[in-house]
Design a protein around this motif. Structure first.
Motif, PDB file in Angstrom:
ATOM      1  N   THR A  22      -4.108  17.606 -18.073  1.00  0.00           N
ATOM      2  CA  THR A  22      -4.545  16.226 -17.873  1.00  0.00           C
ATOM      3  C   THR A  22      -5.176  16.051 -16.490  1.00  0.00           C
ATOM      4  O   THR A  22      -4.979  16.866 -15.581  1.00  0.00           O
ATOM      5  N   VAL A  23      -5.926  14.964 -16.369  1.00  0.00           N
ATOM      6  CA  VAL A  23      -6.463  14.530 -15.085  1.00  0.00           C
ATOM      7  C   VAL A  23      -6.104  13.045 -14.961  1.00  0.00           C
ATOM      8  O   VAL A  23      -5.562  12.454 -15.893  1.00  0.00           O
ATOM      9  N   PHE A  24      -6.390  12.445 -13.823  1.00  0.00           N
ATOM     10  CA  PHE A  24      -6.080  11.029 -13.676  1.00  0.00           C
ATOM     11  C   PHE A  24      -7.227  10.305 -12.987  1.00  0.00           C
ATOM     12  O   PHE A  24      -8.081  10.906 -12.350  1.00  0.00           O
ATOM     13  N   ASN A  25      -7.227   8.999 -13.163  1.00  0.00           N
ATOM     14  CA  ASN A  25      -8.223   8.153 -12.511  1.00  0.00           C
ATOM     15  C   ASN A  25      -7.509   6.899 -12.037  1.00  0.00           C
ATOM     16  O   ASN A  25      -6.566   6.438 -12.678  1.00  0.00           O
ATOM     17  N   ILE A  26      -7.941   6.356 -10.911  1.00  0.00           N
ATOM     18  CA  ILE A  26      -7.371   5.098 -10.418  1.00  0.00           C
ATOM     19  C   ILE A  26      -8.431   4.014 -10.527  1.00  0.00           C
ATOM     20  O   ILE A  26      -9.556   4.170 -10.027  1.00  0.00           O
ATOM     21  N   LEU A  27      -8.089   2.938 -11.230  1.00  0.00           N
ATOM     22  CA  LEU A  27      -8.988   1.807 -11.421  1.00  0.00           C
ATOM     23  C   LEU A  27      -8.482   0.630 -10.601  1.00  0.00           C
ATOM     24  O   LEU A  27      -7.277   0.376 -10.537  1.00  0.00           O
ATOM     25  N   ALA A  28      -9.397  -0.082  -9.970  1.00  0.00           N
ATOM     26  CA  ALA A  28      -9.044  -1.284  -9.221  1.00  0.00           C
ATOM     27  C   ALA A  28      -9.797  -2.466  -9.813  1.00  0.00           C
ATOM     28  O   ALA A  28     -11.017  -2.397  -9.995  1.00  0.00           O
ATOM     29  N   LEU A  76      -5.763  16.317  -2.994  1.00  0.00           N
ATOM     30  CA  LEU A  76      -5.169  15.142  -3.637  1.00  0.00           C
ATOM     31  C   LEU A  76      -4.694  14.141  -2.588  1.00  0.00           C
ATOM     32  O   LEU A  76      -4.907  12.930  -2.720  1.00  0.00           O
ATOM     33  N   GLU A  77      -4.070  14.637  -1.548  1.00  0.00           N
ATOM     34  CA  GLU A  77      -3.573  13.757  -0.481  1.00  0.00           C
ATOM     35  C   GLU A  77      -4.725  12.974   0.156  1.00  0.00           C
ATOM     36  O   GLU A  77      -4.630  11.761   0.364  1.00  0.00           O
ATOM     37  N   ASN A  78      -5.822  13.661   0.427  1.00  0.00           N
ATOM     38  CA  ASN A  78      -6.988  13.001   1.032  1.00  0.00           C
ATOM     39  C   ASN A  78      -7.604  11.981   0.081  1.00  0.00           C
ATOM     40  O   ASN A  78      -8.037  10.898   0.500  1.00  0.00           O
ATOM     41  N   TYR A  79      -7.641  12.319  -1.217  1.00  0.00           N
ATOM     42  CA  TYR A  79      -8.189  11.412  -2.225  1.00  0.00           C
ATOM     43  C   TYR A  79      -7.363  10.125  -2.298  1.00  0.00           C
ATOM     44  O   TYR A  79      -7.902   9.013  -2.284  1.00  0.00           O
ATOM     45  N   LEU A  80      -6.033  10.281  -2.370  1.00  0.00           N
ATOM     46  CA  LEU A  80      -5.163   9.113  -2.436  1.00  0.00           C
ATOM     47  C   LEU A  80      -5.250   8.279  -1.163  1.00  0.00           C
ATOM     48  O   LEU A  80      -5.290   7.046  -1.213  1.00  0.00           O
ATOM     49  N   THR A  88       0.841  -1.208   0.000  1.00  0.00           N
ATOM     50  CA  THR A  88       0.000   0.000   0.000  1.00  0.00           C
ATOM     51  C   THR A  88       0.870   1.249   0.000  1.00  0.00           C
ATOM     52  O   THR A  88       0.623   2.210  -0.744  1.00  0.00           O
ATOM     53  N   GLU A  89       1.902   1.239   0.826  1.00  0.00           N
ATOM     54  CA  GLU A  89       2.809   2.389   0.907  1.00  0.00           C
ATOM     55  C   GLU A  89       3.531   2.599  -0.422  1.00  0.00           C
ATOM     56  O   GLU A  89       3.700   3.737  -0.882  1.00  0.00           O
ATOM     57  N   PHE A  90       3.930   1.494  -1.064  1.00  0.00           N
ATOM     58  CA  PHE A  90       4.569   1.608  -2.381  1.00  0.00           C
ATOM     59  C   PHE A  90       3.639   2.304  -3.368  1.00  0.00           C
ATOM     60  O   PHE A  90       4.069   3.185  -4.124  1.00  0.00           O
ATOM     61  N   PHE A  91       2.358   1.908  -3.394  1.00  0.00           N
ATOM     62  CA  PHE A  91       1.413   2.521  -4.329  1.00  0.00           C
ATOM     63  C   PHE A  91       1.298   4.026  -4.078  1.00  0.00           C
ATOM     64  O   PHE A  91       1.184   4.807  -5.021  1.00  0.00           O
ATOM     65  N   LYS A  92       1.343   4.423  -2.827  1.00  0.00           N
ATOM     66  CA  LYS A  92       1.270   5.856  -2.501  1.00  0.00           C
ATOM     67  C   LYS A  92       2.427   6.608  -3.158  1.00  0.00           C
ATOM     68  O   LYS A  92       2.226   7.625  -3.832  1.00  0.00           O
ATOM     69  N   TYR A  93       3.647   6.103  -2.980  1.00  0.00           N
ATOM     70  CA  TYR A  93       4.818   6.806  -3.515  1.00  0.00           C
ATOM     71  C   TYR A  93       4.909   6.665  -5.028  1.00  0.00           C
ATOM     72  O   TYR A  93       5.357   7.592  -5.717  1.00  0.00           O
ATOM     73  N   ALA A  94       4.478   5.521  -5.564  1.00  0.00           N
ATOM     74  CA  ALA A  94       4.482   5.355  -7.018  1.00  0.00           C
ATOM     75  C   ALA A  94       3.507   6.331  -7.667  1.00  0.00           C
ATOM     76  O   ALA A  94       3.830   6.982  -8.674  1.00  0.00           O
ATOM     77  N   ALA A  95       2.294   6.460  -7.094  1.00  0.00           N
ATOM     78  CA  ALA A  95       1.292   7.377  -7.645  1.00  0.00           C
ATOM     79  C   ALA A  95       1.799   8.818  -7.604  1.00  0.00           C
ATOM     80  O   ALA A  95       1.677   9.566  -8.583  1.00  0.00           O
ATOM     81  N   ASN A  96       2.391   9.223  -6.484  1.00  0.00           N
ATOM     82  CA  ASN A  96       2.930  10.575  -6.368  1.00  0.00           C
ATOM     83  C   ASN A  96       4.033  10.822  -7.390  1.00  0.00           C
ATOM     84  O   ASN A  96       4.087  11.887  -8.017  1.00  0.00           O
ATOM     85  N   THR A  97       4.907   9.829  -7.577  1.00  0.00           N
ATOM     86  CA  THR A  97       6.006   9.964  -8.528  1.00  0.00           C
ATOM     87  C   THR A  97       5.477  10.125  -9.947  1.00  0.00           C
ATOM     88  O   THR A  97       5.944  10.979 -10.714  1.00  0.00           O
ATOM     89  N   ILE A  98       4.477   9.314 -10.313  1.00  0.00           N
ATOM     90  CA  ILE A  98       3.893   9.397 -11.659  1.00  0.00           C
ATOM     91  C   ILE A  98       3.227  10.762 -11.871  1.00  0.00           C
ATOM     92  O   ILE A  98       3.433  11.420 -12.900  1.00  0.00           O
TER      93      ILE A  98
END
Length: 210
Positions: free
Chosen positions: A153-159, A63-67, A23-33
């Protein structure tokens, strides 16, 4: 003569521990992207030390709250083994056309099942962190080959979840996969990392008009 002390052996990482790491990795990966692809202004990010390197994290509260909200749910799905893939899609703000899909496949690490076989030795945390560090560095380096995005641009996260997944009402909805047409899509496989429980395979698909 005093008895020799044995060095403590580290137990294999638990499901909960692995889930928190992923989960923590996804947080930093999303921020980096989001930073590297210019989805949010560079001024919205600040530097923090993580995994033995500097990473950029948003200071935008919305954004932080959304992520955080998304990752809290992803954490629950990881614990129950009901999420198989996460996608961060970058979309043209005006045309809504998908420009990039950052795909993270989530697999469970299979332990030996034959009778009498020994479980695999615990993977050192330093090795896991080195693999995560390599993926984040690779995400940064993708700017050398990904097409320049010169529009808002905007972004969306799909699960992608199993049918049995517990999905909170009004928070997640069935949606367009935001796929890029095969004839206009290029794909690059990125590095992977694994814990004793999970294996994460990463790739990016991007629109290429040629």
């Amino acid at each position: 003569m005093a008895p020799t002390k044995q060095a403590p052996t580290r137990q294999a990482i638990t499901l909960k521990g692995s889930t928190n790491l992923v989960t923590e990795f996804f947080k930093y990966a999303a921020n980096t992207i989001l930073f590297q692809r210019g989805v949010y202004p560079a001024d919205d990010f600040h530097m923090v030390k993580k995994y033995g390197q500097t990473v950029l994290v948003t200071q935008d509260l919305a954004l932080e709250n959304y992520l955080d909200k998304i990752l809290k749910q992803v954490n629950q799905w990881l614990l129950t083994g009901s999420v198989t893939q996460l996608v961060l899609a970058i979309i043209s703000k005006d045309s809504r056309m998908p420009l990039e899909r950052w795909v993270f496949d989530i697999n469970l690490v299979e332990q030996p099942t034959t009778e009498g076989s020994q479980p695999a030795p615990a993977k050192p945390e330093a090795e896991i962190q080195a693999e995560i560090r390599a993926i984040l560095k690779q995400i940064v380096s993708t700017v050398t080959f990904l097409p320049v995005i010169d529009e808002p641009t905007v972004f969306n996260i799909l699960a992608y979840t199993s049918e049995s997944a517990d999905i909170p009402a009004n928070e997640w909805v069935d949606t367009d996969p935001l796929a890029i047409e095969a004839s206009k899509s290029q794909q690059v496989k990125l590095r992977s990392f694994s814990t004793d429980v999970h294996r994460i395979e990463a790739m990016v698909a991007y629109r290429y008009e040629g």
